[in-house]
Design a protein around this motif. Sequence first.
Motif, PDB file in Angstrom:
ATOM      1  N   GLU A 247      11.180  17.978 -41.257  1.00 32.13           N
ATOM      2  CA  GLU A 247      10.660  19.015 -42.122  1.00 32.13           C
ATOM      3  C   GLU A 247       9.111  19.217 -41.957  1.00 32.13           C
ATOM      4  O   GLU A 247       8.451  18.155 -42.293  1.00 32.13           O
ATOM      5  CB  GLU A 247      11.085  18.361 -43.396  1.00 32.13           C
ATOM      6  CG  GLU A 247      11.308  19.494 -44.546  1.00 32.13           C
ATOM      7  CD  GLU A 247       9.638  19.699 -45.123  1.00 32.13           C
ATOM      8  OE1 GLU A 247       9.017  20.872 -44.850  1.00 32.13           O
ATOM      9  OE2 GLU A 247       9.380  18.998 -46.015  1.00 32.13           O
ATOM     10  N   LEU A 248       8.839  20.278 -41.165  1.00 32.68           N
ATOM     11  CA  LEU A 248       7.445  20.202 -41.010  1.00 32.68           C
ATOM     12  C   LEU A 248       6.723  21.246 -41.646  1.00 32.68           C
ATOM     13  O   LEU A 248       6.798  21.501 -42.747  1.00 32.68           O
ATOM     14  CB  LEU A 248       7.473  20.625 -39.459  1.00 32.68           C
ATOM     15  CG  LEU A 248       8.474  19.767 -38.377  1.00 32.68           C
ATOM     16  CD1 LEU A 248       8.651  20.085 -36.947  1.00 32.68           C
ATOM     17  CD2 LEU A 248       7.986  18.246 -38.803  1.00 32.68           C
ATOM     18  N   GLY A 249       5.644  21.765 -41.038  1.00 33.68           N
ATOM     19  CA  GLY A 249       4.769  22.775 -41.510  1.00 33.68           C
ATOM     20  C   GLY A 249       4.966  23.832 -42.049  1.00 33.68           C
ATOM     21  O   GLY A 249       6.242  24.308 -41.739  1.00 33.68           O
ATOM     22  N   GLY A 250       4.373  24.588 -43.015  1.00 34.93           N
ATOM     23  CA  GLY A 250       4.526  25.849 -43.289  1.00 34.93           C
ATOM     24  C   GLY A 250       3.471  26.710 -43.567  1.00 34.93           C
ATOM     25  O   GLY A 250       2.125  26.262 -43.551  1.00 34.93           O
ATOM     26  N   GLY A 278      -2.700  22.498 -52.872  1.00 32.08           N
ATOM     27  CA  GLY A 278      -2.190  23.175 -51.908  1.00 32.08           C
ATOM     28  C   GLY A 278      -1.740  22.287 -50.857  1.00 32.08           C
ATOM     29  O   GLY A 278      -1.226  22.828 -49.612  1.00 32.08           O
ATOM     30  N   GLN A 279      -1.607  21.119 -51.093  1.00 32.80           N
ATOM     31  CA  GLN A 279      -1.018  20.296 -50.147  1.00 32.80           C
ATOM     32  C   GLN A 279       0.588  20.098 -50.122  1.00 32.80           C
ATOM     33  O   GLN A 279       1.228  19.018 -50.535  1.00 32.80           O
ATOM     34  CB  GLN A 279      -1.663  18.709 -50.376  1.00 32.80           C
ATOM     35  CG  GLN A 279      -3.051  18.475 -50.141  1.00 32.80           C
ATOM     36  CD  GLN A 279      -3.690  17.398 -50.580  1.00 32.80           C
ATOM     37  OE1 GLN A 279      -4.561  16.874 -49.671  1.00 32.80           O
ATOM     38  NE2 GLN A 279      -3.670  16.966 -51.843  1.00 32.80           N
ATOM     39  N   SER A 280       1.323  21.179 -50.027  1.00 32.10           N
ATOM     40  CA  SER A 280       2.607  21.377 -49.759  1.00 32.10           C
ATOM     41  C   SER A 280       2.972  22.165 -48.730  1.00 32.10           C
ATOM     42  O   SER A 280       2.311  23.157 -48.913  1.00 32.10           O
ATOM     43  CB  SER A 280       3.096  21.821 -51.313  1.00 32.10           C
ATOM     44  OG  SER A 280       4.470  22.095 -51.504  1.00 32.10           O
ATOM     45  N   CYS A 281       4.065  21.898 -48.129  1.00 32.18           N
ATOM     46  CA  CYS A 281       4.358  22.540 -47.023  1.00 32.18           C
ATOM     47  C   CYS A 281       4.947  24.088 -47.278  1.00 32.18           C
ATOM     48  O   CYS A 281       4.925  24.955 -46.720  1.00 32.18           O
ATOM     49  CB  CYS A 281       5.366  22.162 -46.094  1.00 32.18           C
ATOM     50  SG  CYS A 281       6.603  21.185 -47.079  1.00 32.18           S
ATOM     51  N   GLU A 375      -3.077  29.110 -38.883  1.00 30.00           N
ATOM     52  CA  GLU A 375      -2.916  27.762 -38.984  1.00 30.00           C
ATOM     53  C   GLU A 375      -2.635  27.051 -40.547  1.00 30.00           C
ATOM     54  O   GLU A 375      -3.249  27.643 -41.503  1.00 30.00           O
ATOM     55  CB  GLU A 375      -4.052  27.155 -38.299  1.00 30.00           C
ATOM     56  CG  GLU A 375      -4.413  27.479 -36.797  1.00 30.00           C
ATOM     57  CD  GLU A 375      -2.953  26.958 -36.048  1.00 30.00           C
ATOM     58  OE1 GLU A 375      -2.626  25.749 -36.121  1.00 30.00           O
ATOM     59  OE2 GLU A 375      -2.873  27.764 -35.117  1.00 30.00           O
ATOM     60  N   GLU A 376      -1.699  26.273 -40.633  1.00 30.18           N
ATOM     61  CA  GLU A 376      -1.635  25.397 -41.744  1.00 30.18           C
ATOM     62  C   GLU A 376      -2.995  24.752 -42.121  1.00 30.18           C
ATOM     63  O   GLU A 376      -3.365  23.833 -41.552  1.00 30.18           O
ATOM     64  CB  GLU A 376      -0.562  24.505 -41.790  1.00 30.18           C
ATOM     65  CG  GLU A 376      -0.099  24.011 -43.141  1.00 30.18           C
ATOM     66  CD  GLU A 376       1.105  23.116 -42.907  1.00 30.18           C
ATOM     67  OE1 GLU A 376       1.866  23.241 -43.914  1.00 30.18           O
ATOM     68  OE2 GLU A 376       1.182  22.184 -41.910  1.00 30.18           O
ATOM     69  N   SER A 447       8.855  26.761 -35.915  1.00 34.99           N
ATOM     70  CA  SER A 447       8.113  25.344 -35.907  1.00 34.99           C
ATOM     71  C   SER A 447       8.190  24.814 -37.297  1.00 34.99           C
ATOM     72  O   SER A 447       7.610  23.797 -37.375  1.00 34.99           O
ATOM     73  CB  SER A 447       6.616  25.772 -35.758  1.00 34.99           C
ATOM     74  OG  SER A 447       6.548  26.356 -34.467  1.00 34.99           O
ATOM     75  N   SER A 448       8.878  25.168 -38.423  1.00 33.41           N
ATOM     76  CA  SER A 448       8.703  24.618 -39.665  1.00 33.41           C
ATOM     77  C   SER A 448      10.034  23.313 -39.569  1.00 33.41           C
ATOM     78  O   SER A 448      10.229  22.703 -40.556  1.00 33.41           O
ATOM     79  CB  SER A 448       9.149  25.547 -40.848  1.00 33.41           C
ATOM     80  OG  SER A 448       8.150  26.127 -41.017  1.00 33.41           O
ATOM     81  N   GLY A 449      10.891  23.140 -38.542  1.00 35.60           N
ATOM     82  CA  GLY A 449      11.645  22.081 -38.537  1.00 35.60           C
ATOM     83  C   GLY A 449      13.168  22.445 -37.975  1.00 35.60           C
ATOM     84  O   GLY A 449      13.308  23.539 -38.136  1.00 35.60           O
ATOM     85  N   VAL A 450      13.717  21.330 -38.165  1.00 39.65           N
ATOM     86  CA  VAL A 450      15.483  21.288 -38.038  1.00 39.65           C
ATOM     87  C   VAL A 450      15.775  20.577 -38.991  1.00 39.65           C
ATOM     88  O   VAL A 450      15.479  19.384 -39.606  1.00 39.65           O
ATOM     89  CB  VAL A 450      15.664  21.049 -36.783  1.00 39.65           C
ATOM     90  CG1 VAL A 450      15.398  22.074 -35.683  1.00 39.65           C
ATOM     91  CG2 VAL A 450      15.398  19.612 -36.278  1.00 39.65           C
TER      92      VAL A 450
END
Length: 473
Positions: A247-250, A278-281, A375-376, A447-450
């Motif tokens: 579970e990656l960036g957003g 704002g520290q939440s994906c 960019e995040e 790129s937000s994950g699998v």
Amino acid sequence: MDLTVGNVIDGVVRPIGQLTTDLVNPATGERVGSATLSRSAEVDEAMEAAAAAWQSWRRTTPRERQERLLHLASLIEENIDRILEAEVLLTGKPRQATLDFELRRAVDNIRFFAGALRVVPGAAQNEYAVGLTSSIRREPIGVIAQITPWNFPFMMAVWKIVPAIAAGNTVVLKPAETTPTSSVILAELAHIALPSGVMNVVLGDRDTGRLMVEHNRPAMVSLTGSTRAGSDVMRSAAPTVKRLHLELGGKAPAVVFADADIDYAARQIAEGAFWNGGQSCTAEARVLVDATVKDRFVDALLAATKQLRTGGPDDTTAFYGPVASQTQLDRVLRFFERLPRHARILTGGTSSGPGFFVDPTVIDGVNDDDEIVREEVFGPVLTVQSFTSEEEAVRLANSTPYGLAASVWTADQGRSARLSIEIDAGTVWVNCTQNIPSETPHGGFKSSGVGKDLSVYSLDDYSNIKHVLTAHR
């Protein structure tokens, strides 16, 4: 204060090790203690403890696992004040928001999985060929190496360990090196509710995480973190072909159409963008607004933003706390320093101390290829762009490498249905935002994950699916 935090392996809370990292209160910038910096010996010990525990845990019934998880949920409630103080000390967050929106939600997450593990759906036993009966089994995978972030330390630990344990696995968890304490408390309580070795906590840095990923014991690695961290994990896991749950960036877009309730949308988007600094994906990071109402929306957004302020745990008027560390503060401020000339900071863009506080920031005049848009940032920063057609709105929404969450604001049900299909994101909110019930899957595309956190889908992620074929003879 000199807090010391050590590993929890096989149910035993270990004294702090010889190698340590400093712990800092981000609300003050002051050092408050130290935590173990684990290396290969500690990782080996935790992995062996988890492997030994799995031999019996894998054979427990769903009923037993349910009862033990419900016990864990009750223990957390009984110790919630202790967990809260540990959490706010190393995050600097407002106390009440942390209690209501993180700790109590985590308890709900546990109780959801305690129920869900007893009613997991599956294919019916059937005959797909003459004289042969097929059945499908869900089985635990084994030892799971899990790595959690610093933005929601306790809640993210629960999101990781509980579905894995509910599915019959055992875990070795590494929390973020800056926020380990609440995960250690969780492991202490888990030892009361669960057999020894089912949950182990190893503290350390990025190198510790790499040792866990490369270790031969785990059958699977589960990470919540940045996209860069996800790429690192994929490379480290490749030689042993481990299963991955990432579970990656957003870079969540909020798409606002002219027929939306502008004032309501502006308030909700501001809160979604700046909640937790704002520290939440899933935090709104990009507003895409119909050009015909952009000026009116921006005025409403600025008015809503000015009602939200940052402050420490004891500031009852604060909407959010500091960013997590000096490193994160420096990262956010460098984004401001690198803004192109055509970008305009409408409000915010400033920081104050002591502590790592950043004011809520709205930036206009950006282009789709600007760094601040693509960019995040992972800070209290929101950009504004306009569109002139539904097609352009979809293109802009999908223009970044990320696909975790998005929101659509419109009174047109047909349009909301179309965009919920066309936007590439694991979650699309319509006329709402930042609502993540335990029953719903949370995870992204691209790129937000699998994989998925929460919901019964995460139980599938933490299970092996086996086909058994029996001949009639």
